[in-house]
Scaffold this active site. Structure first.
Site, short mmCIF file in Angstrom:
data_model
loop_
_atom_site.label_atom_id
_atom_site.label_comp_id
_atom_site.label_asym_id
_atom_site.label_seq_id
_atom_site.Cartn_x
_atom_site.Cartn_y
_atom_site.Cartn_z
N LYS A 122 4.41 0.83 9.31
CA LYS A 122 4.52 2.12 8.62
C LYS A 122 3.92 3.24 9.45
O LYS A 122 4.42 4.35 9.46
CB LYS A 122 3.85 2.03 7.25
CG LYS A 122 4.75 1.40 6.21
CD LYS A 122 4.07 1.34 4.86
CE LYS A 122 3.19 0.11 4.79
NZ LYS A 122 2.49 -0.04 3.53
N GLU A 173 0.88 -1.16 0.00
CA GLU A 173 0.00 0.00 0.00
C GLU A 173 0.92 1.22 0.00
O GLU A 173 1.80 1.33 0.86
CB GLU A 173 -0.87 -0.02 1.27
CG GLU A 173 -1.92 1.04 1.24
CD GLU A 173 -2.76 1.07 2.50
OE1 GLU A 173 -2.69 0.13 3.31
OE2 GLU A 173 -3.47 2.08 2.66
N ARG A 222 4.74 -12.88 9.91
CA ARG A 222 5.35 -11.55 9.74
C ARG A 222 6.74 -11.57 10.33
O ARG A 222 7.01 -12.30 11.28
CB ARG A 222 4.56 -10.54 10.55
CG ARG A 222 3.44 -9.88 9.85
CD ARG A 222 2.82 -8.86 10.77
NE ARG A 222 3.17 -7.52 10.36
CZ ARG A 222 2.65 -6.93 9.30
NH1 ARG A 222 1.76 -7.54 8.55
NH2 ARG A 222 2.99 -5.70 8.98
P1 ATP Z 1 2.54 -1.99 7.77
O1 ATP Z 1 1.91 -2.42 9.04
O2 ATP Z 1 3.98 -1.65 7.92
O3 ATP Z 1 1.77 -0.91 7.06
P2 ATP Z 1 1.40 -3.72 5.86
O4 ATP Z 1 1.32 -5.20 5.86
O5 ATP Z 1 0.14 -2.98 6.05
O6 ATP Z 1 2.52 -3.29 6.86
P3 ATP Z 1 1.61 -3.41 3.04
O7 ATP Z 1 2.14 -2.28 2.26
O8 ATP Z 1 0.17 -3.68 2.98
O9 ATP Z 1 2.06 -3.19 4.53
O10 ATP Z 1 2.44 -4.72 2.74
C1 ATP Z 1 2.82 -5.21 1.47
C2 ATP Z 1 3.24 -6.64 1.59
O11 ATP Z 1 4.33 -6.77 2.51
C3 ATP Z 1 2.11 -7.48 2.14
O12 ATP Z 1 1.99 -8.65 1.36
C4 ATP Z 1 2.51 -7.78 3.55
O13 ATP Z 1 2.05 -9.02 3.95
C5 ATP Z 1 4.04 -7.75 3.48
N1 ATP Z 1 4.59 -7.35 4.78
C6 ATP Z 1 4.44 -6.18 5.42
N2 ATP Z 1 5.05 -6.19 6.63
C7 ATP Z 1 5.62 -7.42 6.74
C8 ATP Z 1 6.40 -8.07 7.76
N3 ATP Z 1 6.71 -7.46 8.90
N4 ATP Z 1 6.82 -9.32 7.52
C9 ATP Z 1 6.53 -9.95 6.36
N5 ATP Z 1 5.79 -9.40 5.37
C10 ATP Z 1 5.34 -8.16 5.55
MG MG Z 2 -1.48 -2.79 4.81
#
Ligand code: ATP
Ligand code: MG
Length: 567
Positions: free
Chosen positions: A284, A49, A274
């Site tokens: 983020k 995102e 994760r």
């Molecule tokens: P955040 O909480 O930092 O916003 P998010 O999962 O909402 O993390 P996205 O931009 O939606 O962030 O993530 C893009 C991809 O990265 C998704 O497929 C998510 O599963 C993966 N991802 C994000 N954070 C992690 C993590 N800590 N470990 C493994 N994969 C991750």
């Molecule tokens: Mg997300």
């Protein structure tokens, strides 16, 4: 080669790991899939995102998704999941592209945006209404939440649930036309308010948000929820394996429901744990706070766990690949030690970073029997103890800088560096003996008087006598002043992700996370391009920062040397 370096090089298993990639459970599932559908090309996607910069957690997902595509001769899409207009920005889109590329992700022309599917998604929502499987609800978000029930109590049906299909179609079109203010209505799936999985209790699919979207501008004032867009985007792109983190386990049932009800193609969803790392936050939302409140200098501050921060710090992408390979893919959440990441960085830089000399806390050495007019340009290896024979010229003169810590007035037992009367080897130069230590009126050491052994060229004594200590040095006249930034953990607690609240952020920050010293570096270092990674002998791995200006170099310490020579 020192004993310690020997050990660390001998313990390298990364090459073995690469040649025999460990099969994690996802790889095994894909192998099974291939046996059953040998003609289907494997297709994954990385779906960030664009609401912040990518971090180490994303590196795991990038390595996994692009890695699987590569391993199975498949494809991996880069998809921006831009469904939330208020938090997204083109700056983030550009940064994400750069970071994925840096990690070696190749998506060719397969760069997609959920926002490209807005019209299609709207039509699918209309189809659900026509099927009698979605309705417009007048309840507010809070009322919907309150009526959802709990794990032990079923939810309550909304009074709008049984609106006619015609009325729903009309209201949904009017929502799109902008007739209602934010929050006045939502579109909900009509599933089951008593479903054991709370996600299935008539989830919201669309909400009204009069906000400008970074790509679609003001075309839309209704925006779908992530769950609705995500599974349909995967389906539209023909993704075979939708790899996501564990928190989406409960959403799978909803994805199946949406795709089944609409009669759409199903990717196979596989959840993995994760990544969590000690002393680090990987969210983020919290990282944005650090940037916006000025606790760090920006998203690419070398203390940040963002990919741009790590890049600026000098972490090579290869080290991140190695790290992701070593932590593997698991089904249960766990926390990885930050030191494992540092180990991977050292492993790579130990073999690949050229070595130079720099003095961070200088004390002057004067070699009294060396001609004050003389200068020798020594050819010193950039990659000592390896087959790479490249060298650089290092000036040697009568006056040098060495580290204050390499001299002791009262040397403890087994101290093999300099003290009055003791001999030490100047790395790749000569052996010197300290004859006198000069102090000022306040008793502060100001310089060391020494004599060199002219026969000890390259630091090797002609008579074979044993010299135990070796220290680094820089010729005073040629030395260039450099800003050296020394980093420690940004947080002073090992589990900031759990500890942090909106109130206590400042108190969890390590006040010593950045220390700047003025060091004296050998001339060749000043000529390196920005982002070059080097080893300062005995001190650690450093990278030239883009803040460097002509004649005013700036270096970031990437990681310390655990394997410095035994003293
Ligand atoms: P955040 O909480 O930092 O916003 P998010 O999962 O909402 O993390 P996205 O931009 O939606 O962030 O993530 C893009 C991809 O990265 C998704 O497929 C998510 O599963 C993966 N991802 C994000 N954070 C992690 C993590 N800590 N470990 C493994 N994969 C991750
Ligand atoms: Mg997300």
């Amino acid at each position: 080669m020192s004993k310690n370096q020997d050990e660390s090089r001998a313990s390298t298993t990364s090459d073995e790991n690469k040649s025999s990639k460990k099969n994690n459970f996802i790889v095994n599932e894909i192998i099974n899939f291939r046996e059953q559908s040998p003609n289907t090309q494997i297709h994954t996607r990385f779906p960030p995102e664009p609401n912040g910069y990518l971090h180490l957690g994303h590196a795991k997902s990038i390595c996994l998704n692009f890695g699987i595509a590569e391993q199975f001769d498949g494809l991996c899409n880069l998809r921006f999941d831009d469904t939330n207009p208020s938090k997204e920005d083109i700056e983030y889109v550009n940064a994400i592209r750069e970071d994925v590329k840096w990690l070696g992700g190749k998506w060719d022309d397969r760069e997609y945006y959920a926002s490209n599917y807005f019209e299609q998604l709207f039509n699918y929502a209309v189809k659900l209404i026509k099927l009698g499987r979605a309705y417009v609800d007048d309840l507010s978000a809070d009322e919907i939440r309150a009526a959802r029930g709990t794990l032990t109590k079923p939810g309550k049906e909304s009074s709008c649930r049984n609106r006619s299909i015609e009325e729903n179609l009309e209201l949904f079109q009017r929502m799109r036309a902008g007739e209602f203010p934010d929050g006045a209505k939502v579109l909900r799936a009509k599933i089951d308010m008593a479903a054991p999985n709370i996600v299935m209790r008539d989830p919201t699919l669309y909400r009204i948000r009069h906000a400008e979207h970074q790509r679609t501008g003001n075309t839309w004032c209704i925006y779908h929820m992530y769950d609705f867009a995500h599974c349909i985007s995967d389906s539209i792109e023909g993704i075979t394996h939708s790899l996501c983190t564990l928190e989406f386990v409960n959403n799978k049932e909803l994805y199946d429901w949406i795709l089944d009800t609409l009669g759409l193609y199903h990717p196979q969803q596989i959840e993995f744990a994760r990544l969590n790392i000690t002393y680090t936050i990987l969210s983020k939302r919290k990282l944005i706070k650090l940037v916006k409140e000025g606790h760090v200098k920006g998203w690419d501050d070398p203390r940040m766990p963002t990919l741009s921060g790590l890049r600026r710090r000098g972490v090579p992408p290869e080290a991140l690949h190695d790290f992701c390979e070593r932590i593997g893919i698991a089904r249960a959440n766990s926390t990885v030690e930050f030191s494992l990441l540092e180990f991977c960085i050292r492993e790579y830089l130990n073999k690949n970073a050229p070595r130079y000399m720099a003095v961070l806390h200088p004390i002057k050495v004067i070699i009294e029997n060396y001609d004050p007019e003389k200068v020798e340009y020594l050819d010193i290896p950039l990659y000592p103890d390896t087959e790479n024979q490249q060298t650089r010229k290092v000036p040697f003169r009568r006056e040098l800088w060495i580290e204050q810590d390499d001299f002791r007035e009262n040397p403890p037992k087994k101290y093999h560096r300099l003290s009055v009367g003791a001999e030490v080897r100047l790395r790749f130069a000569y052996i010197i003996k300290c004859t006198n230590a000069i102090y000022d009126a306040n008793g502060v050491l100001t310089e060391l008087r020494c004599e060199y052994d002219p026969l000890s060229t390259g630091g090797n004594p002609a008579d074979g006598r044993k010299i135990k200590g070796t220290i680094h040095w820089v010729a005073a006249q040629d030395a260039i002043e450099a800003k050296i930034r020394l980093y420690e953990h940004l947080f002073n607690v090992p589990n900031p992700d759990e500890m942090l609240t909106d109130e206590n952020l400042a108190s969890c920050l390590n006040p010593n996370s950045l220390q700047e010293v003025t060091g004296l570096i050998e001339p060749a270092l000043a000529k390196l391009a920005n982002h070059s990674s080097v080893q300062f002998e005995r001190l650690g791995y450093f990278s030239k920062d883009p803040d460097s200006r002509e004649g005013q170099p700036v270096f970031n310490r990437t990681v310390t040397l655990r394997d410095s020579w035994k003293q």
